[in-house]
Design a protein around this motif. Structure first.
Motif, PDB file in Angstrom:
ATOM      1  N   VAL A 112       7.442  27.669  54.111  1.00 30.34           N
ATOM      2  CA  VAL A 112       7.325  26.909  54.840  1.00 30.34           C
ATOM      3  C   VAL A 112       8.458  25.968  55.738  1.00 30.34           C
ATOM      4  O   VAL A 112       8.043  25.635  56.679  1.00 30.34           O
ATOM      5  N   TYR A 113       9.646  25.202  54.805  1.00 30.27           N
ATOM      6  CA  TYR A 113      10.804  24.601  55.864  1.00 30.27           C
ATOM      7  C   TYR A 113      11.215  25.873  57.245  1.00 30.27           C
ATOM      8  O   TYR A 113      11.052  25.318  58.148  1.00 30.27           O
ATOM      9  N   LEU A 114      11.032  26.747  56.873  1.00 30.49           N
ATOM     10  CA  LEU A 114      12.043  27.846  57.796  1.00 30.49           C
ATOM     11  C   LEU A 114      10.470  28.629  58.620  1.00 30.49           C
ATOM     12  O   LEU A 114      10.531  28.559  59.445  1.00 30.49           O
ATOM     13  N   MET A 115       9.301  28.460  58.407  1.00 27.90           N
ATOM     14  CA  MET A 115       8.094  28.813  59.374  1.00 27.90           C
ATOM     15  C   MET A 115       8.567  27.858  60.724  1.00 27.90           C
ATOM     16  O   MET A 115       7.704  27.291  61.732  1.00 27.90           O
ATOM     17  N   ARG A 116       8.629  26.635  59.693  1.00 23.22           N
ATOM     18  CA  ARG A 116       8.709  25.209  60.901  1.00 23.22           C
ATOM     19  C   ARG A 116       9.722  25.418  61.694  1.00 23.22           C
ATOM     20  O   ARG A 116      10.371  24.259  62.853  1.00 23.22           O
ATOM     21  N   LYS A 117      10.460  25.848  60.766  1.00 15.22           N
ATOM     22  CA  LYS A 117      12.208  25.454  61.623  1.00 15.22           C
ATOM     23  C   LYS A 117      12.047  26.855  63.322  1.00 15.22           C
ATOM     24  O   LYS A 117      12.789  26.634  63.698  1.00 15.22           O
ATOM     25  N   ARG A 118      10.837  27.857  62.930  1.00 15.39           N
ATOM     26  CA  ARG A 118      10.701  28.948  64.059  1.00 15.39           C
ATOM     27  C   ARG A 118      12.145  29.779  63.192  1.00 15.39           C
ATOM     28  O   ARG A 118      12.150  30.521  64.179  1.00 15.39           O
ATOM     29  N   THR A 119      12.297  29.625  61.999  1.00 10.81           N
ATOM     30  CA  THR A 119      14.038  31.264  61.493  1.00 10.81           C
ATOM     31  C   THR A 119      12.732  32.223  61.050  1.00 10.81           C
ATOM     32  O   THR A 119      13.311  32.961  60.138  1.00 10.81           O
ATOM     33  N   MET A 120      11.164  32.194  60.894  1.00 11.01           N
ATOM     34  CA  MET A 120      10.513  32.669  59.615  1.00 11.01           C
ATOM     35  C   MET A 120       9.384  32.547  60.341  1.00 11.01           C
ATOM     36  O   MET A 120       8.288  32.305  60.287  1.00 11.01           O
ATOM     37  N   ALA A 121       8.917  34.350  60.994  1.00 14.30           N
ATOM     38  CA  ALA A 121       7.807  34.338  61.758  1.00 14.30           C
ATOM     39  C   ALA A 121       6.143  33.814  60.484  1.00 14.30           C
ATOM     40  O   ALA A 121       5.973  34.505  59.539  1.00 14.30           O
ATOM     41  N   PRO A 122       5.242  32.810  61.309  1.00 17.55           N
ATOM     42  CA  PRO A 122       4.305  32.828  60.270  1.00 17.55           C
ATOM     43  C   PRO A 122       3.340  33.595  59.218  1.00 17.55           C
ATOM     44  O   PRO A 122       2.953  33.493  58.671  1.00 17.55           O
ATOM     45  N   ARG A 123       2.787  34.637  59.695  1.00 13.17           N
ATOM     46  CA  ARG A 123       2.684  35.881  59.115  1.00 13.17           C
ATOM     47  C   ARG A 123       3.834  36.299  57.740  1.00 13.17           C
ATOM     48  O   ARG A 123       2.649  36.428  56.633  1.00 13.17           O
ATOM     49  N   ARG A 124       4.995  36.217  58.362  1.00  5.39           N
ATOM     50  CA  ARG A 124       6.148  36.706  56.798  1.00  5.39           C
ATOM     51  C   ARG A 124       6.150  35.972  56.176  1.00  5.39           C
ATOM     52  O   ARG A 124       6.028  36.089  55.333  1.00  5.39           O
ATOM     53  N   ALA A 125       5.940  34.939  56.623  1.00  8.07           N
ATOM     54  CA  ALA A 125       5.928  33.453  55.180  1.00  8.07           C
ATOM     55  C   ALA A 125       4.636  33.632  54.926  1.00  8.07           C
ATOM     56  O   ALA A 125       4.814  33.491  53.427  1.00  8.07           O
ATOM     57  N   LEU A 126       3.657  33.485  55.757  1.00  7.58           N
ATOM     58  CA  LEU A 126       2.110  33.260  54.504  1.00  7.58           C
ATOM     59  C   LEU A 126       1.723  34.693  53.683  1.00  7.58           C
ATOM     60  O   LEU A 126       1.705  34.614  52.192  1.00  7.58           O
ATOM     61  N   ARG A 127       2.357  35.251  54.008  1.00  8.12           N
ATOM     62  CA  ARG A 127       2.236  37.039  53.110  1.00  8.12           C
ATOM     63  C   ARG A 127       2.853  36.690  52.340  1.00  8.12           C
ATOM     64  O   ARG A 127       2.703  37.142  50.876  1.00  8.12           O
ATOM     65  N   MET A 128       4.257  35.884  52.161  1.00 11.34           N
ATOM     66  CA  MET A 128       5.142  35.941  51.297  1.00 11.34           C
ATOM     67  C   MET A 128       4.698  34.739  50.353  1.00 11.34           C
ATOM     68  O   MET A 128       4.949  35.253  49.001  1.00 11.34           O
ATOM     69  N   MET A 129       4.367  33.737  50.515  1.00 11.02           N
ATOM     70  CA  MET A 129       3.556  32.862  49.637  1.00 11.02           C
ATOM     71  C   MET A 129       2.604  33.539  48.551  1.00 11.02           C
ATOM     72  O   MET A 129       2.235  32.674  47.772  1.00 11.02           O
ATOM     73  N   LEU A 130       1.826  33.907  49.072  1.00  9.21           N
ATOM     74  CA  LEU A 130       0.367  34.489  48.631  1.00  9.21           C
ATOM     75  C   LEU A 130       0.530  35.585  47.860  1.00  9.21           C
ATOM     76  O   LEU A 130      -0.151  35.699  46.394  1.00  9.21           O
ATOM     77  N   ARG A 131       2.008  36.310  48.542  1.00  2.00           N
ATOM     78  CA  ARG A 131       2.141  37.857  47.041  1.00  2.00           C
ATOM     79  C   ARG A 131       2.506  37.232  45.670  1.00  2.00           C
ATOM     80  O   ARG A 131       2.374  37.331  45.083  1.00  2.00           O
ATOM     81  N   ASN A 132       3.655  35.551  46.451  1.00  2.00           N
ATOM     82  CA  ASN A 132       3.977  35.573  44.976  1.00  2.00           C
ATOM     83  C   ASN A 132       3.103  35.181  44.170  1.00  2.00           C
ATOM     84  O   ASN A 132       3.567  34.915  43.406  1.00  2.00           O
TER      85      ASN A 132
END
Length: 302
Positions: A238-258
């Motif tokens: 979430v922090y990196l998504m807000r910083k725009r150093t991680m693409a939202p789709r990639r961040a959400l997919r990682m959170m869901l997978r974990n």
């Protein structure tokens, strides 16, 4: 007390420096340094970044390369930043985990990538086996896997980010930007490699170089408890998504997978993973997200 400029002058104006940030795993570090000493292609310097003098208890007299130990505040990002503050602005710096065993030829391949491709600012290698995905590998198993590895001449290919266990950076690009690891990601700094990679990507290409081979033992000693890691699995993306150093789709997919992996395996967890602790951390992270107070640093209260 942290030393401001501990690195000795090196004869090579563009040296290859290996840096290892380590905490509480002196026996693991000792074996890794012994392995580095056996390589036919050695670094020009090894820098250890420790949080306590006891983190390094080895005898350095017999090592065939210069070694410098610096002290820094505890935490992966802070300890790696101490290295960046200490080294010069030329050459290549290779960040290795204290349980990563480079294959013979790793250092030579790293030099070759950066010499041949001036627009490359980061290179990460081919991990032949990653013990972090299982119970971990011991040192002997890691050496066996290295012995069985085949040489590869495959060309480097562009990737989204480097893998923090073996991540080489062009120091000139870092010097131009003053880039540092984000200490808002505390302790083990989960996803610090993604954040640093994406910020450095503005300066050039990030590649995976198959000729840079090694084994990540994934040693379990000194690893974080499940609850803080589970919280970081929500808070850090979430922090990196807000910083725009991680693409939202990639961040959400990682959170869901974990979250799904922890939920599915919590009833019968692997002996080497605190799935129930991670799941609890996931739930705490989701709660804080809904309450609008989620932040990576909150793991210090867990």
């Amino acid at each position: 007390m942290m030393m401001a400029r501990p690195v000795p002058d090196l004869a090579d104006p563009a040296p290859l420096i290996v840096a290892i940030a380590t905490t509480g795993r002196a026996p693991v570090l000792r074996e890794t340094l012994r392995h580095l000493a056996t390589l036919p292609d050695r670094p020009d310097l090894v820098v250890l970044s420790v949080a306590d003098p006891a983190d390094h208890d080895g005898d350095t007299a017999a090592l065939p390369f210069p070694l410098t130990v610096i002290e820094a505040p505890r935490g992966l990002c802070a300890q790696r930043n101490a290295v960046l503050d200490a080294v010069g602005g030329s050459g290549v710096l290779v960040f290795l985990d204290d349980d990563f065993l480079p294959a013979p030829g790793f250092m030579a391949a790293t030099r070759a990538v950066f010499a041949a491709e001036p627009d490359v600012v980061m290179a990460t290698g081919r991990v032949l086996a990653d013990g972090i995905l299982g119970p971990g590998l011991d040192h002997a198993e890691g050496l066996q896997l290295l012995a069985a590895a085949d040489d590869t001449a495959a060309a480097p290919e562009e990737v989204y980010n480097g893998y923090g266990c073996n991540m080489a950076i062009r120091l000139g690009a870092v010097a131009r930007t003053g880039l540092r690891f984000d200490t808002a990601l505390p302790r083990y700094g989960w996803l610090e490699d993604v954040d640093f990679s994406r910020r450095l990507a503005a300066e050039g290409r990030i590649v995976k170089a198959p000729a840079m081979q090694g084994v990540h033992l994934g040693t379990k000693t000194g690893r974080s408890r499940g609850v803080p890691l589970g919280y970081s699995q929500i808070a850090n993306p979430v922090y990196l998504m807000r910083k725009r150093t991680m693409a939202p789709r990639r961040a959400l997919r990682m959170m869901l997978r974990n979250c799904l992996a922890n939920l599915a395996r919590a009833p019968r967890p692997e002996p080497w993973v605190d799935r129930r602790g991670r799941l609890k951390g996931n739930l705490l992270g989701l709660r804080d997200l809904l309450l609008g107070r989620i932040a990576p640093g909150r793991i210090d209260r867990l």
